[in-house]
Design an enzyme around this catalytic site. Structure first.
Site, mmCIF file in Angstrom:
data_model
loop_
_atom_site.group_PDB
_atom_site.id
_atom_site.type_symbol
_atom_site.label_atom_id
_atom_site.label_comp_id
_atom_site.label_asym_id
_atom_site.label_seq_id
_atom_site.Cartn_x
_atom_site.Cartn_y
_atom_site.Cartn_z
ATOM 1 N N CYS A 117 0.787 -1.633 -0.027
ATOM 2 C CA CYS A 117 0.272 0.229 0.095
ATOM 3 C C CYS A 117 0.989 1.394 -0.383
ATOM 4 C CB CYS A 117 -0.752 0.171 1.067
ATOM 5 S SG CYS A 117 -1.931 -1.504 0.957
ATOM 6 N N HIS A 257 -2.181 7.315 4.352
ATOM 7 C CA HIS A 257 -2.757 6.052 3.253
ATOM 8 C C HIS A 257 -4.365 5.322 4.408
ATOM 9 C CE1 HIS A 257 -3.819 2.162 1.826
ATOM 10 N NE2 HIS A 257 -3.399 1.388 3.326
ATOM 11 N N ASN A 287 -10.293 0.808 1.980
ATOM 12 C CA ASN A 287 -8.516 0.320 1.731
ATOM 13 C C ASN A 287 -8.690 0.494 0.184
ATOM 14 O OD1 ASN A 287 -5.651 0.596 1.564
ATOM 15 N ND2 ASN A 287 -6.086 -0.749 3.135
HETATM 16 O O1 UT7 Z 1 -3.287 -1.128 3.801
HETATM 17 C C1 UT7 Z 1 -2.752 -1.775 4.605
HETATM 18 C C2 UT7 Z 1 -3.494 -3.329 5.081
HETATM 19 N N1 UT7 Z 1 -4.312 -3.110 6.445
HETATM 20 C C3 UT7 Z 1 -4.244 -2.355 6.942
HETATM 21 O O2 UT7 Z 1 -4.223 -1.400 7.500
HETATM 22 C C4 UT7 Z 1 -5.193 -3.394 8.353
HETATM 23 C C5 UT7 Z 1 -5.174 -3.056 9.071
HETATM 24 N N2 UT7 Z 1 -6.191 -3.713 10.811
HETATM 25 C C6 UT7 Z 1 -6.673 -3.180 11.208
HETATM 26 O O3 UT7 Z 1 -7.644 -1.738 9.975
HETATM 27 C C7 UT7 Z 1 -7.540 -3.687 12.408
HETATM 28 O O4 UT7 Z 1 -6.206 -5.350 12.910
HETATM 29 C C8 UT7 Z 1 -8.783 -4.663 11.793
HETATM 30 C C9 UT7 Z 1 -9.945 -3.712 11.201
HETATM 31 C C10 UT7 Z 1 -8.550 -5.667 10.270
HETATM 32 C C11 UT7 Z 1 -9.065 -5.541 12.822
HETATM 33 O O5 UT7 Z 1 -9.762 -5.142 14.025
HETATM 34 P P1 UT7 Z 1 -9.082 -4.919 15.345
HETATM 35 O O6 UT7 Z 1 -9.636 -4.146 15.888
HETATM 36 O O7 UT7 Z 1 -7.763 -5.441 15.392
HETATM 37 O O8 UT7 Z 1 -9.892 -6.462 15.865
HETATM 38 P P2 UT7 Z 1 -9.095 -8.114 15.715
HETATM 39 O O9 UT7 Z 1 -8.850 -8.534 14.117
HETATM 40 O O10 UT7 Z 1 -8.542 -7.948 17.008
HETATM 41 O O11 UT7 Z 1 -10.613 -9.058 15.974
HETATM 42 C C12 UT7 Z 1 -11.760 -8.645 17.405
HETATM 43 C C13 UT7 Z 1 -12.451 -9.618 16.753
HETATM 44 C C14 UT7 Z 1 -12.430 -10.827 16.255
HETATM 45 O O12 UT7 Z 1 -13.057 -11.880 17.305
HETATM 46 P P3 UT7 Z 1 -12.606 -12.917 18.140
HETATM 47 O O13 UT7 Z 1 -11.612 -13.846 17.857
HETATM 48 O O14 UT7 Z 1 -12.393 -11.682 19.228
HETATM 49 O O15 UT7 Z 1 -13.552 -13.906 18.778
HETATM 50 C C15 UT7 Z 1 -13.133 -11.532 15.049
HETATM 51 O O16 UT7 Z 1 -12.751 -12.652 14.774
HETATM 52 O O17 UT7 Z 1 -13.837 -9.289 15.857
HETATM 53 C C16 UT7 Z 1 -13.722 -10.523 14.814
HETATM 54 N N3 UT7 Z 1 -14.384 -10.188 13.453
HETATM 55 C C17 UT7 Z 1 -15.121 -9.312 13.102
HETATM 56 N N4 UT7 Z 1 -16.231 -9.563 13.685
HETATM 57 C C18 UT7 Z 1 -17.274 -9.009 13.139
HETATM 58 C C19 UT7 Z 1 -12.985 -9.886 12.435
HETATM 59 N N5 UT7 Z 1 -13.745 -8.954 11.304
HETATM 60 C C20 UT7 Z 1 -14.430 -9.061 11.853
HETATM 61 C C21 UT7 Z 1 -15.912 -8.396 11.002
HETATM 62 N N6 UT7 Z 1 -17.495 -8.623 11.330
HETATM 63 N N7 UT7 Z 1 -15.466 -8.400 9.719
#
Ligand code: UT7
Length: 330
Positions: A117, A257, A287
Site C-alpha cells: 500500500c 494512507h 482501503n
Molecule cells: O493497507 C494496509 C493493510 N491493512 C491494514 O492497515 C489493516 C490494519 N488492521 C486493521 O485495520 C484492524 O486490525 C482490523 C480492522 C483489520 C481489525 O480490527 P481489530 O480491532 O484489530 O480486530 P481483531 O482482528 O482483533 O478482531 C476482533 C474480533 C475477532 O473476534 P474474536 O477472535 O475476538 O472473537 C474477529 O474474529 O472481531 C472479529 N472480526 C469480525 N467481526 C465482525 C473480524 N472481522 C470481523 C468482521 N465482522 N468483519
C-alpha cells in the site's frame, strides 16, 4: 542534465472510482459481520467495487488521462509512466505499459512498482528522482487497484476492508522552495508474512491445490499491521518534517494512507495534528491501497481545499513491510 538537482512538484492530479457502491449492510448479507463492527473497528461505511470485466489498467487509464489534462500537457509529453499496483492486469507485461499504450504516451518508458500500500509513495519518490536530475520533464505516477478481485469474499476479516479505485499525478519541475521538500522510503521485510497473497508467484505457482486453499487471496494479520502502521506513520512523519525544517504546526494537510480511521486518528494524535488538517476518505472508499493517497489528494485539490503555498505531509504504509513519507509545498 543539470548539475544541480531540480525541485519536483505535482503539476496535475486525477482520480477514478467505480460507480458501484457496496455498503456495510450489503456485506452483512454475505458474511457474518455488522455495520456497527465495521464502522467501529475501521471507520469504513462503504466502498466502490468494479464490475468483473474491468481490469486495473482500465481505472488507471481514466485517472491518468485526468492528471495529464490537469497538468495541461499531452500524453506525448510524458517521459515516464510508473504504475504502483498490487493488482496488475497480468504478472507481465506491466500495467504501466498497457496504460502507456492506451493513452498514447509514445515517448515514455513504463514500469510497475510493487511496494504494497506504500506503492504510490514509493512511485512518487522514485519518479521525482528522474525529474530532479533533469532526466525526465514529465513523469506520470499512478496508484491503481482492483482489490475486489483478490479478496476472499468469505473471509470477514479482510473482505469488509478493501475497495477499488485509481489515482494519478504528473510530476514536473517546481519552483525553488516548492514541490517535494523532503522524502524517505523504509522497509522491514521481516514483517512480510503479516500481509501477503501467497500463491501465483514462483514460490507457490498456481495449481488446483493453491486455488482450493484460497491462496490467491489477501491474507492479513490485521492487528500486527495496525500496530506497525501507527508506529511507522508517526515516526516517518516526524523524520520528513525535520528533514524539511518544518514543525508539525506548519502542516496544512496530512494525507495518510487510508486503511483504517483508527490508524489515522491514532497517528494524528501522536503527531498532535488537529482533526481538520487530516484528509479522510476511507469511510467512502475503504482501503484502496496504492490508490488511496492520490485519490485523497485529487479530491482535496478539486474541492479547492489545498491552496498554493500549503504544506502537505504524506505518509504511506503497507505490505513488505514498507512505509514512506514526503513533505510538499503546493
Ligand atoms: O493497507 C494496509 C493493510 N491493512 C491494514 O492497515 C489493516 C490494519 N488492521 C486493521 O485495520 C484492524 O486490525 C482490523 C480492522 C483489520 C481489525 O480490527 P481489530 O480491532 O484489530 O480486530 P481483531 O482482528 O482483533 O478482531 C476482533 C474480533 C475477532 O473476534 P474474536 O477472535 O475476538 O472473537 C474477529 O474474529 O472481531 C472479529 N472480526 C469480525 N467481526 C465482525 C473480524 N472481522 C470481523 C468482521 N465482522 N468483519
Amino acid at each position: 542534465m543539470p548539475n544541480e538537482l531540480l525541485n519536483t512538484g505535482i503539476a496535475g492530479v486525477g482520480a477514478y472510482v467505480p460507480d458501484r457502491i457496496v455498503t456495510n449492510a450489503d456485506l452483512e448479507k454475505i458474511v457474518d459481520t455488522s455495520d456497527e463492527w465495521i464502522v467501529d473497528r475501521s471507520g469504513i461505511r462503504e466502498r466502490r467495487i468494479a464490475p468483473p470485466e474491468m481490469a486495473t489498467s482500465d481505472f488507471a487509464e481514466i485517472a491518468a488521462r485526468q492528471a495529464i489534462a490537469d497538468a495541461g500537457i499531452t500524453a506525448e509529453e510524458i517521459d515516464l509512466v510508473i504504475a504502483a499496483t498490487n493488482t496488475p492486469d497480468m504478472v507481465f507485461p506491466a500495467t504501466a505499459c498497457l496504460v502507456q499504450d492506451r493513452i498514447g504516451a509514445k515517448k515514455a518508458g513504463a514500469f510497475d512498482l510493487a511496494a504494497g500500500c506504500s506503492g504510490f509513495m514509493y512511485a512518487m519518490i522514485t519518479g521525482s528522482q528522474f525529474v530532479s536530475t533533469g532526466a525526465c520533464r514529465n513523469v506520470l505516477v499512478i496508484g491503481a487497484e482492483n482489490l475486489s478481485k483478490i479478496i476472499n469474499w468469505k473471509d470477514r476479516k479482510t473482505c469488509v476492508l478493501f475497495g477499488d479505485g485509481a489515482g494519478a499525478v504528473v510530476l514536473r519541475q517546481a519552483a525553488p522552495g516548492s514541490g517535494i521538500l523532503s522524502q524517505k522510503l523504509w522497509a522491514d521485510g521481516s514483517g512480510g508474512h503479516s500481509l501477503k497473497l501467497p500463491a501465483g508467484g514462483s514460490r507457490l505457482p498456481a495449481s488446483h491445490e493453491t486455488v482450493d486453499n484460497n491462496l490467491h487471496f489477501i491474507h492479513m494479520r490485521g492487528r500486527d499491521i495496525f500496530k506497525f502502521a501507527v508506529r511507522a506513520t508517526g515516526k516517518a512523519a516526524a523524520e520528513v518534517l525535520a528533514a524539511a525544517g518544518l514543525k508539525v504546526s506548519d502542516v496544512d494537510h496530512f494525507i495518510p494512507h487510508q486503511a483504517n480511521v483508527r490508524i489515522i486518528e491514532a497517528a494524528a494524535k501522536r503527531l498532535k495534528l488537529p482533526r481538520e488538517k487530516v484528509l479522510v476518505n476511507v469511510d467512502r472508499y475503504g482501503n484502496t491501497s496504492t490508490a488511496s493517497m492520490p485519490i485523497a489528494l485529487a479530491e482535496a485539490v478539486r474541492e479547492g481545499r489545498i491552496k498554493k503555498g500549503d504544506y502537505i505531509l504524506m505518509v504511506g504504509f503497507g505490505a513488505g513491510l514498507t512505509w514512506a513519507a514526503a513533505v510538499l509545498k503546493w
